[in-house]
Design a protein around this motif. Structure first.
Motif, PDB file in Angstrom:
ATOM      1  N   ILE A   8       7.307   1.931  -6.273  1.00 37.31           N
ATOM      2  CA  ILE A   8       7.539   2.657  -5.019  1.00 37.31           C
ATOM      3  C   ILE A   8       6.265   2.593  -4.184  1.00 37.31           C
ATOM      4  CG2 ILE A   8       8.283   4.828  -3.979  1.00 37.31           C
ATOM      5  CD1 ILE A   8       9.308   5.613  -6.806  1.00 37.31           C
ATOM      6  N   CYS A  49     -10.916  -6.361   6.622  1.00 41.57           N
ATOM      7  CA  CYS A  49     -10.660  -6.064   5.215  1.00 41.57           C
ATOM      8  C   CYS A  49     -11.875  -6.262   4.310  1.00 41.57           C
ATOM      9  CB  CYS A  49      -9.498  -6.888   4.656  1.00 41.57           C
ATOM     10  SG  CYS A  49      -9.090  -6.356   2.975  1.00 41.57           S
ATOM     11  N   ASN A  50     -12.531  -5.154   4.043  1.00 40.74           N
ATOM     12  CA  ASN A  50     -13.634  -5.142   3.058  1.00 40.74           C
ATOM     13  C   ASN A  50     -12.950  -5.070   1.684  1.00 40.74           C
ATOM     14  OD1 ASN A  50     -16.341  -2.750   2.453  1.00 40.74           O
ATOM     15  ND2 ASN A  50     -15.904  -4.739   1.550  1.00 40.74           N
ATOM     16  N   GLY A 164       0.334   5.851  -2.081  1.00 38.52           N
ATOM     17  CA  GLY A 164      -0.881   6.066  -1.303  1.00 38.52           C
ATOM     18  C   GLY A 164      -1.167   7.535  -1.026  1.00 38.52           C
ATOM     19  N   ALA A 353      -9.063   9.445   9.048  1.00 37.50           N
ATOM     20  CA  ALA A 353      -9.752   9.322   7.760  1.00 37.50           C
ATOM     21  C   ALA A 353      -9.494   7.959   7.131  1.00 37.50           C
ATOM     22  CB  ALA A 353      -9.278  10.408   6.808  1.00 37.50           C
TER      23      ALA A 353
END
Ligand SMILES: Cc1cc2nc3c(=O)[nH]c(=O)nc-3n(C[C@H](O)[C@H](O)[C@H](O)COP(=O)(O)OP(=O)(O)OC[C@H]3O[C@@H](n4cnc5c(N)ncnc54)[C@H](O)[C@@H]3O)c2cc1C
Length: 410
Positions: A8, A49-50, A164, A353
Protein backbone atom coordinates in the motif's frame (compact mmCIF):
# COMPACT_ATOMS: atom_id res chain seq x y z
CA UNK A 1 -7.95 -12.58 -6.47
CA UNK A 2 -5.53 -13.58 -3.72
CA UNK A 3 -2.04 -12.04 -3.96
CA UNK A 4 1.11 -13.17 -2.20
CA UNK A 5 1.85 -9.61 -1.14
CA UNK A 6 -0.11 -6.40 -1.24
CA UNK A 7 1.88 -3.15 -1.02
CA UNK A 8 0.00 0.00 0.00
CA UNK A 9 1.66 3.23 -1.22
CA UNK A 10 3.60 3.78 -4.43
CA UNK A 11 6.25 6.17 -3.11
CA UNK A 12 9.99 5.59 -2.77
CA UNK A 13 9.87 2.72 -0.29
CA UNK A 14 6.69 1.19 -1.75
CA UNK A 15 8.17 0.93 -5.24
CA UNK A 16 11.43 -0.51 -3.96
CA UNK A 17 9.62 -3.08 -1.81
CA UNK A 18 7.11 -4.14 -4.48
CA UNK A 19 9.91 -4.62 -7.00
CA UNK A 20 11.89 -6.70 -4.55
CA UNK A 21 8.89 -8.94 -3.74
CA UNK A 22 8.33 -9.48 -7.45
CA UNK A 23 12.01 -10.27 -7.98
CA UNK A 24 11.46 -13.24 -5.65
CA UNK A 25 8.79 -14.54 -8.05
CA UNK A 26 5.85 -13.55 -5.85
CA UNK A 27 2.52 -12.28 -7.04
CA UNK A 28 2.34 -8.68 -5.89
CA UNK A 29 -0.19 -5.88 -6.14
CA UNK A 30 0.86 -2.24 -5.57
CA UNK A 31 -1.93 0.16 -4.58
CA UNK A 32 -1.41 3.91 -4.97
CA UNK A 33 -4.11 6.50 -4.44
CA UNK A 34 -2.57 9.09 -6.81
CA UNK A 35 -3.00 8.80 -10.57
CA UNK A 36 0.78 8.20 -10.84
CA UNK A 37 3.56 6.64 -8.77
CA UNK A 38 6.31 8.52 -6.89
CA UNK A 39 4.75 11.99 -6.59
CA UNK A 40 6.90 12.99 -3.60
CA UNK A 41 10.01 11.31 -4.96
CA UNK A 42 9.73 13.43 -8.10
CA UNK A 43 10.05 16.69 -6.08
CA UNK A 44 12.89 15.55 -3.82
CA UNK A 45 16.08 17.58 -3.64
CA UNK A 46 14.40 20.49 -5.42
CA UNK A 47 13.66 18.17 -8.36
CA UNK A 48 17.26 16.85 -8.43
CA UNK A 49 16.77 14.02 -5.86
CA UNK A 50 19.43 13.65 -3.20
CA UNK A 51 19.16 9.89 -3.56
CA UNK A 52 21.52 8.81 -0.76
CA UNK A 53 24.53 9.91 1.26
CA UNK A 54 27.97 8.73 0.16
CA UNK A 55 29.26 7.95 3.66
CA UNK A 56 30.62 4.45 3.13
CA UNK A 57 31.56 3.86 6.77
CA UNK A 58 28.34 2.31 8.05
CA UNK A 59 29.01 3.29 11.65
CA UNK A 60 29.53 6.96 10.72
CA UNK A 61 26.46 6.88 8.49
CA UNK A 62 24.16 5.40 11.11
CA UNK A 63 25.15 8.00 13.73
CA UNK A 64 22.98 10.40 11.72
CA UNK A 65 19.89 8.36 12.60
CA UNK A 66 20.20 9.26 16.31
CA UNK A 67 18.36 6.95 18.71
CA UNK A 68 17.40 4.61 15.85
CA UNK A 69 21.05 3.75 15.15
CA UNK A 70 21.18 0.46 17.12
CA UNK A 71 18.05 -0.78 15.38
CA UNK A 72 19.41 -0.23 11.87
CA UNK A 73 22.59 -2.33 11.61
CA UNK A 74 20.90 -5.48 10.36
CA UNK A 75 18.77 -3.71 7.73
CA UNK A 76 21.76 -1.68 6.44
CA UNK A 77 23.91 -4.81 6.25
CA UNK A 78 21.28 -6.22 3.88
CA UNK A 79 20.96 -3.08 1.75
CA UNK A 80 23.30 -0.16 2.41
CA UNK A 81 24.70 2.81 0.52
CA UNK A 82 26.84 0.68 -1.81
CA UNK A 83 23.75 -1.37 -2.73
CA UNK A 84 21.91 1.85 -3.56
CA UNK A 85 24.73 2.88 -5.93
CA UNK A 86 24.76 -0.58 -7.49
CA UNK A 87 20.95 -0.79 -7.80
CA UNK A 88 20.54 2.49 -9.67
CA UNK A 89 23.77 2.40 -11.69
CA UNK A 90 23.10 -1.15 -12.94
CA UNK A 91 19.74 0.11 -14.16
CA UNK A 92 21.30 2.88 -16.22
CA UNK A 93 21.19 5.77 -13.73
CA UNK A 94 24.75 6.88 -12.88
CA UNK A 95 25.09 8.70 -9.56
CA UNK A 96 27.46 11.45 -8.49
CA UNK A 97 28.65 12.63 -5.09
CA UNK A 98 28.39 16.37 -4.50
CA UNK A 99 29.14 18.65 -1.51
CA UNK A 100 28.62 17.20 1.99
CA UNK A 101 28.51 13.64 0.59
CA UNK A 102 25.10 14.26 -0.94
CA UNK A 103 24.53 11.91 -3.87
CA UNK A 104 22.41 12.79 -6.92
CA UNK A 105 21.71 11.18 -10.28
CA UNK A 106 24.23 12.59 -12.81
CA UNK A 107 21.20 13.80 -14.78
CA UNK A 108 20.04 15.73 -11.65
CA UNK A 109 16.48 14.72 -12.48
CA UNK A 110 14.36 13.16 -9.73
CA UNK A 111 12.00 12.03 -12.46
CA UNK A 112 14.74 9.71 -13.75
CA UNK A 113 14.79 7.97 -10.36
CA UNK A 114 11.03 7.45 -10.59
CA UNK A 115 11.47 6.05 -14.12
CA UNK A 116 14.08 3.50 -12.98
CA UNK A 117 11.76 2.26 -10.24
CA UNK A 118 8.76 2.09 -12.56
CA UNK A 119 10.79 0.01 -15.02
CA UNK A 120 11.87 -2.25 -12.14
CA UNK A 121 8.19 -2.81 -11.27
CA UNK A 122 7.17 -3.52 -14.86
CA UNK A 123 10.06 -5.93 -15.46
CA UNK A 124 9.16 -7.82 -12.27
CA UNK A 125 5.54 -8.09 -13.34
CA UNK A 126 4.15 -6.10 -10.40
CA UNK A 127 0.45 -5.42 -10.82
CA UNK A 128 -0.08 -1.69 -10.27
CA UNK A 129 -3.34 0.05 -9.47
CA UNK A 130 -3.20 3.83 -9.36
CA UNK A 131 -6.21 5.85 -8.21
CA UNK A 132 -6.69 3.11 -5.59
CA UNK A 133 -7.23 4.60 -2.14
CA UNK A 134 -7.05 2.06 0.65
CA UNK A 135 -9.80 3.00 3.10
CA UNK A 136 -9.58 0.29 5.71
CA UNK A 137 -7.42 -2.58 6.96
CA UNK A 138 -9.29 -5.67 8.14
CA UNK A 139 -8.14 -8.02 10.90
CA UNK A 140 -9.30 -11.52 11.80
CA UNK A 141 -7.80 -13.42 14.74
CA UNK A 142 -4.72 -11.22 15.04
CA UNK A 143 -3.90 -11.44 11.32
CA UNK A 144 -4.42 -8.87 8.59
CA UNK A 145 -7.17 -10.36 6.47
CA UNK A 146 -7.68 -7.77 3.74
CA UNK A 147 -8.03 -4.14 2.73
CA UNK A 148 -10.93 -2.12 1.39
CA UNK A 149 -10.14 -0.16 -1.76
CA UNK A 150 -12.75 2.00 -3.40
CA UNK A 151 -15.44 -0.23 -1.86
CA UNK A 152 -13.78 -3.49 -2.99
CA UNK A 153 -12.14 -6.02 -0.66
CA UNK A 154 -8.65 -7.24 -1.64
CA UNK A 155 -6.70 -9.98 0.10
CA UNK A 156 -3.13 -11.25 0.22
CA UNK A 157 -0.92 -13.45 2.38
CA UNK A 158 1.19 -10.44 3.51
CA UNK A 159 0.72 -6.68 3.55
CA UNK A 160 3.36 -3.96 3.36
CA UNK A 161 2.43 -0.48 4.57
CA UNK A 162 4.39 2.19 2.67
CA UNK A 163 2.01 5.14 2.87
CA UNK A 164 4.61 7.68 4.01
CA UNK A 165 4.38 10.46 6.59
CA UNK A 166 2.63 13.82 6.71
CA UNK A 167 4.99 16.21 4.90
CA UNK A 168 3.76 17.78 1.65
CA UNK A 169 0.32 16.15 1.90
CA UNK A 170 -0.51 17.29 -1.64
CA UNK A 171 1.77 14.45 -2.83
CA UNK A 172 -0.62 11.91 -1.28
CA UNK A 173 1.18 11.36 2.04
CA UNK A 174 -1.67 12.22 4.38
CA UNK A 175 -0.69 10.03 7.33
CA UNK A 176 -3.24 7.25 6.67
CA UNK A 177 -0.72 4.58 7.74
CA UNK A 178 -0.29 6.15 11.20
CA UNK A 179 -4.05 5.93 11.78
CA UNK A 180 -4.16 2.28 10.72
CA UNK A 181 -1.15 1.38 12.87
CA UNK A 182 -2.75 3.05 15.91
CA UNK A 183 -6.02 1.30 15.20
CA UNK A 184 -4.12 -2.00 15.05
CA UNK A 185 -2.82 -1.34 18.58
CA UNK A 186 0.70 -0.28 17.62
CA UNK A 187 2.52 2.50 19.51
CA UNK A 188 2.77 5.48 17.15
CA UNK A 189 4.69 8.53 18.31
CA UNK A 190 2.93 11.83 17.48
CA UNK A 191 4.34 13.53 14.40
CA UNK A 192 5.90 16.98 14.32
CA UNK A 193 7.55 18.56 11.28
CA UNK A 194 11.32 18.42 11.86
CA UNK A 195 13.23 19.20 8.69
CA UNK A 196 11.27 22.33 7.98
CA UNK A 197 11.88 26.03 7.22
CA UNK A 198 11.57 28.66 9.96
CA UNK A 199 8.80 31.24 9.88
CA UNK A 200 9.99 34.78 10.68
CA UNK A 201 8.33 38.13 11.35
CA UNK A 202 10.90 40.34 9.59
CA UNK A 203 9.91 42.07 6.36
CA UNK A 204 13.53 42.21 5.15
CA UNK A 205 13.67 38.38 4.93
CA UNK A 206 10.55 38.30 2.78
CA UNK A 207 11.97 41.17 0.72
CA UNK A 208 14.93 38.92 -0.11
CA UNK A 209 12.78 35.93 -1.16
CA UNK A 210 14.81 33.70 -3.48
CA UNK A 211 18.18 35.14 -2.36
CA UNK A 212 20.85 32.93 -0.81
CA UNK A 213 23.04 34.62 1.81
CA UNK A 214 26.31 32.75 1.36
CA UNK A 215 28.65 31.56 4.16
CA UNK A 216 26.97 33.51 6.94
CA UNK A 217 26.85 32.85 10.68
CA UNK A 218 23.51 32.64 12.49
CA UNK A 219 23.23 32.69 16.27
CA UNK A 220 19.95 31.75 17.98
CA UNK A 221 18.90 33.30 21.30
CA UNK A 222 16.27 32.14 23.78
CA UNK A 223 14.82 35.11 25.69
CA UNK A 224 17.99 37.02 24.81
CA UNK A 225 20.41 34.28 25.93
CA UNK A 226 22.75 32.80 23.29
CA UNK A 227 21.93 29.13 22.65
CA UNK A 228 23.10 27.85 19.29
CA UNK A 229 25.37 29.04 16.45
CA UNK A 230 25.85 27.74 12.89
CA UNK A 231 27.74 28.72 9.74
CA UNK A 232 26.68 28.17 6.14
CA UNK A 233 24.30 29.34 3.40
CA UNK A 234 20.83 30.61 4.26
CA UNK A 235 18.01 30.83 1.74
CA UNK A 236 15.48 33.64 2.26
CA UNK A 237 11.93 32.86 1.17
CA UNK A 238 8.62 34.72 1.19
CA UNK A 239 7.69 32.95 4.45
CA UNK A 240 11.03 32.82 6.28
CA UNK A 241 14.43 31.15 6.33
CA UNK A 242 15.30 27.89 4.58
CA UNK A 243 18.15 25.93 2.95
CA UNK A 244 19.89 22.80 4.36
CA UNK A 245 21.58 24.68 7.24
CA UNK A 246 18.25 25.99 8.54
CA UNK A 247 16.29 22.80 7.79
CA UNK A 248 18.73 20.75 9.83
CA UNK A 249 18.49 23.05 12.84
CA UNK A 250 14.70 23.31 12.89
CA UNK A 251 14.17 20.66 15.56
CA UNK A 252 16.64 22.43 17.90
CA UNK A 253 14.82 25.72 17.29
CA UNK A 254 11.48 23.95 17.88
CA UNK A 255 12.71 22.91 21.34
CA UNK A 256 13.72 26.51 22.09
CA UNK A 257 10.34 27.81 20.94
CA UNK A 258 8.67 25.63 23.58
CA UNK A 259 10.66 27.48 26.23
CA UNK A 260 10.29 31.13 25.20
CA UNK A 261 10.91 33.83 22.59
CA UNK A 262 13.48 32.91 19.94
CA UNK A 263 15.44 35.54 18.07
CA UNK A 264 18.51 35.26 15.86
CA UNK A 265 21.35 37.41 14.67
CA UNK A 266 22.90 36.90 11.24
CA UNK A 267 26.50 37.93 10.61
CA UNK A 268 26.85 38.36 6.84
CA UNK A 269 30.67 38.49 7.09
CA UNK A 270 31.71 36.11 9.87
CA UNK A 271 35.29 35.77 8.63
CA UNK A 272 35.95 39.51 9.28
CA UNK A 273 35.83 41.00 12.76
CA UNK A 274 34.13 44.37 13.22
CA UNK A 275 37.39 46.32 12.86
CA UNK A 276 38.44 44.55 9.66
CA UNK A 277 34.97 44.91 8.17
CA UNK A 278 34.85 48.63 9.06
CA UNK A 279 38.27 49.11 7.43
CA UNK A 280 37.03 47.42 4.28
CA UNK A 281 34.04 49.78 4.14
CA UNK A 282 36.35 52.78 4.68
CA UNK A 283 38.52 51.60 1.76
CA UNK A 284 35.45 51.23 -0.49
CA UNK A 285 34.22 54.72 0.50
CA UNK A 286 37.69 56.24 -0.08
CA UNK A 287 37.85 54.73 -3.54
CA UNK A 288 34.34 55.96 -4.45
CA UNK A 289 34.15 59.37 -2.70
CA UNK A 290 31.58 60.92 -5.02
CA UNK A 291 29.34 57.92 -5.44
CA UNK A 292 26.11 57.42 -3.48
CA UNK A 293 25.72 54.76 -0.80
CA UNK A 294 23.26 52.81 -2.93
CA UNK A 295 25.78 52.76 -5.79
CA UNK A 296 28.51 51.16 -3.65
CA UNK A 297 26.16 48.86 -1.70
CA UNK A 298 27.07 45.75 -3.71
CA UNK A 299 30.73 46.27 -2.76
CA UNK A 300 30.04 46.21 0.98
CA UNK A 301 27.01 43.88 1.24
CA UNK A 302 25.82 40.67 -0.48
CA UNK A 303 24.50 41.14 -4.01
CA UNK A 304 20.78 41.73 -4.33
CA UNK A 305 20.25 42.85 -0.71
CA UNK A 306 20.06 46.59 -1.33
CA UNK A 307 16.28 47.03 -1.61
CA UNK A 308 15.58 44.92 1.50
CA UNK A 309 18.41 45.98 3.82
CA UNK A 310 19.01 49.68 3.11
CA UNK A 311 15.58 50.72 4.50
CA UNK A 312 16.71 49.27 7.86
CA UNK A 313 19.38 52.01 8.09
CA UNK A 314 17.09 54.59 9.71
CA UNK A 315 18.25 58.14 9.11
CA UNK A 316 20.68 57.28 6.29
CA UNK A 317 19.58 58.38 2.85
CA UNK A 318 20.58 55.78 0.19
CA UNK A 319 21.32 58.75 -2.11
CA UNK A 320 23.88 60.24 0.33
CA UNK A 321 27.35 60.64 -1.14
CA UNK A 322 29.65 58.23 0.70
CA UNK A 323 32.03 61.07 1.60
CA UNK A 324 29.20 62.64 3.63
CA UNK A 325 28.55 59.52 5.71
CA UNK A 326 29.58 60.07 9.33
CA UNK A 327 31.55 57.66 11.48
CA UNK A 328 28.36 56.91 13.48
CA UNK A 329 26.42 56.19 10.30
CA UNK A 330 29.21 53.91 9.06
CA UNK A 331 29.05 52.13 12.40
CA UNK A 332 25.29 51.61 11.84
CA UNK A 333 26.06 49.99 8.49
CA UNK A 334 28.65 47.69 10.09
CA UNK A 335 26.23 46.75 12.89
CA UNK A 336 23.44 46.01 10.45
CA UNK A 337 25.51 43.72 8.23
CA UNK A 338 27.23 41.95 11.15
CA UNK A 339 24.20 41.65 13.45
CA UNK A 340 21.16 41.42 11.23
CA UNK A 341 18.19 40.76 13.56
CA UNK A 342 15.56 38.06 12.96
CA UNK A 343 12.48 37.15 15.05
CA UNK A 344 11.56 33.48 14.72
CA UNK A 345 7.80 33.07 15.00
CA UNK A 346 7.66 29.30 14.56
CA UNK A 347 8.26 26.39 12.23
CA UNK A 348 6.47 26.11 8.92
CA UNK A 349 3.89 23.31 8.82
CA UNK A 350 3.67 19.96 7.06
CA UNK A 351 3.00 21.66 3.74
CA UNK A 352 6.63 22.90 3.68
CA UNK A 353 8.27 20.13 5.74
CA UNK A 354 10.73 17.65 4.25
CA UNK A 355 10.37 15.21 7.12
CA UNK A 356 8.06 14.92 10.09
CA UNK A 357 9.35 13.20 13.18
CA UNK A 358 7.32 10.47 14.85
CA UNK A 359 5.75 7.27 13.61
CA UNK A 360 5.79 3.58 14.47
CA UNK A 361 8.00 2.80 17.45
CA UNK A 362 10.96 0.67 16.35
CA UNK A 363 10.52 -1.49 19.46
CA UNK A 364 7.42 -2.87 17.76
CA UNK A 365 9.10 -3.89 14.50
CA UNK A 366 11.54 -6.72 13.86
CA UNK A 367 14.04 -4.49 12.09
CA UNK A 368 15.82 -7.51 10.54
CA UNK A 369 12.72 -8.13 8.41
CA UNK A 370 10.56 -4.99 8.87
CA UNK A 371 7.81 -7.30 10.17
CA UNK A 372 5.39 -6.00 12.81
CA UNK A 373 5.89 -7.73 16.15
CA UNK A 374 2.11 -7.76 16.62
CA UNK A 375 0.98 -9.04 13.21
CA UNK A 376 2.84 -11.89 11.48
CA UNK A 377 1.79 -10.79 8.01
CA UNK A 378 2.28 -7.02 8.32
CA UNK A 379 5.44 -5.12 7.24
CA UNK A 380 6.20 -1.39 7.48
CA UNK A 381 8.64 0.81 5.50
CA UNK A 382 9.89 4.36 4.94
CA UNK A 383 8.54 7.48 6.62
CA UNK A 384 6.03 5.49 8.68
CA UNK A 385 8.86 4.45 10.99
CA UNK A 386 9.91 6.67 13.89
CA UNK A 387 13.46 7.49 12.80
CA UNK A 388 14.85 11.03 13.18
CA UNK A 389 17.48 12.09 10.63
CA UNK A 390 18.87 15.23 9.03
CA UNK A 391 18.57 16.19 5.38
CA UNK A 392 21.35 14.91 3.11
CA UNK A 393 20.00 11.76 1.44
CA UNK A 394 19.43 9.88 4.71
CA UNK A 395 15.66 9.67 4.26
CA UNK A 396 15.68 8.13 0.82
CA UNK A 397 18.44 5.73 1.86
CA UNK A 398 16.08 4.58 4.63
CA UNK A 399 13.39 4.03 2.02
CA UNK A 400 15.70 1.92 -0.16
CA UNK A 401 16.92 -0.05 2.86
CA UNK A 402 13.60 -0.69 4.59
CA UNK A 403 11.85 -1.24 1.26
CA UNK A 404 14.39 -3.84 0.20
CA UNK A 405 14.33 -5.65 3.55
CA UNK A 406 10.53 -5.80 3.74
CA UNK A 407 10.40 -6.94 0.12
CA UNK A 408 12.85 -9.72 0.83
CA UNK A 409 10.88 -11.02 3.77
CA UNK A 410 7.19 -10.40 3.08
C1 LIG B 1 10.00 18.60 -0.67
C2 LIG B 1 10.73 17.36 -0.21
C3 LIG B 1 12.03 17.13 -0.64
C4 LIG B 1 12.71 16.00 -0.19
N1 LIG B 1 13.98 15.78 -0.65
C5 LIG B 1 14.64 14.70 -0.21
C6 LIG B 1 15.94 14.41 -0.72
O1 LIG B 1 16.44 15.10 -1.62
N2 LIG B 1 16.60 13.34 -0.19
C7 LIG B 1 16.04 12.54 0.77
O2 LIG B 1 16.69 11.59 1.22
N3 LIG B 1 14.77 12.74 1.19
C8 LIG B 1 14.08 13.78 0.72
N4 LIG B 1 12.79 13.98 1.15
C9 LIG B 1 12.17 12.97 2.04
C10 LIG B 1 11.68 11.77 1.18
O3 LIG B 1 10.99 12.26 0.06
C11 LIG B 1 10.78 10.84 1.99
O4 LIG B 1 11.51 10.37 3.10
C12 LIG B 1 10.29 9.67 1.14
O5 LIG B 1 9.62 10.07 -0.01
C13 LIG B 1 9.38 8.77 1.95
O6 LIG B 1 9.01 7.68 1.15
P1 LIG B 1 7.83 6.71 1.59
O7 LIG B 1 7.86 5.58 0.65
O8 LIG B 1 7.89 6.43 3.03
O9 LIG B 1 6.51 7.58 1.40
P2 LIG B 1 6.01 8.56 0.25
O10 LIG B 1 7.07 8.83 -0.73
O11 LIG B 1 5.40 9.69 0.98
O12 LIG B 1 4.91 7.70 -0.49
C14 LIG B 1 3.73 7.29 0.13
C15 LIG B 1 2.73 6.97 -0.95
O13 LIG B 1 1.60 6.34 -0.37
C16 LIG B 1 0.43 6.82 -1.00
N5 LIG B 1 -0.70 6.65 -0.09
C17 LIG B 1 -0.91 7.30 1.08
N6 LIG B 1 -2.06 6.89 1.63
C18 LIG B 1 -2.60 5.98 0.79
C19 LIG B 1 -3.79 5.21 0.81
N7 LIG B 1 -4.70 5.33 1.79
N8 LIG B 1 -4.04 4.34 -0.22
C20 LIG B 1 -3.17 4.23 -1.25
N9 LIG B 1 -2.00 4.95 -1.32
C21 LIG B 1 -1.74 5.81 -0.31
C22 LIG B 1 0.73 8.27 -1.27
O14 LIG B 1 -0.07 8.81 -2.30
C23 LIG B 1 2.22 8.23 -1.65
O15 LIG B 1 2.42 8.11 -3.03
C24 LIG B 1 12.08 15.09 0.71
C25 LIG B 1 10.76 15.31 1.11
C26 LIG B 1 10.08 16.44 0.66
C27 LIG B 1 8.67 16.66 1.10
Amino acid sequence: MNYDVLVIGGGASGMMTAGQVAARGKRVLLLEKNPTLGAKLSITGGGRCNITNAEQDEHKLLVHYGDAQPFLHSAFSQFGVRDTFRFFEERGLPLVEQAHKRVFPVSERAQDVVSVLKKYLHEGGVEIRCGATVEKIHVIDGTISGVSVNGQRLTANSYILATGGHSHPETGSTGDGFNWLSMLGHAVKAQTPTIVPLAVADAWVKGLAGTTLPAVRIVFYLDGVKKHALKGDILCTHFGLSGPLILNTASTVADLLHEGAVTAIIDLYPSEDIGAFDNRIIAVFDANKNKTLKNVWNEIAPLGTQHALMPLLKGIDPDSKVNSITKEQRRMIVDLLKTLPVSITGLMGYERAVIADGGLSLEEVDMRTMRSKKYENLFVTGDLLHISRPSGGYSLQLCWTTGFVAGKNA
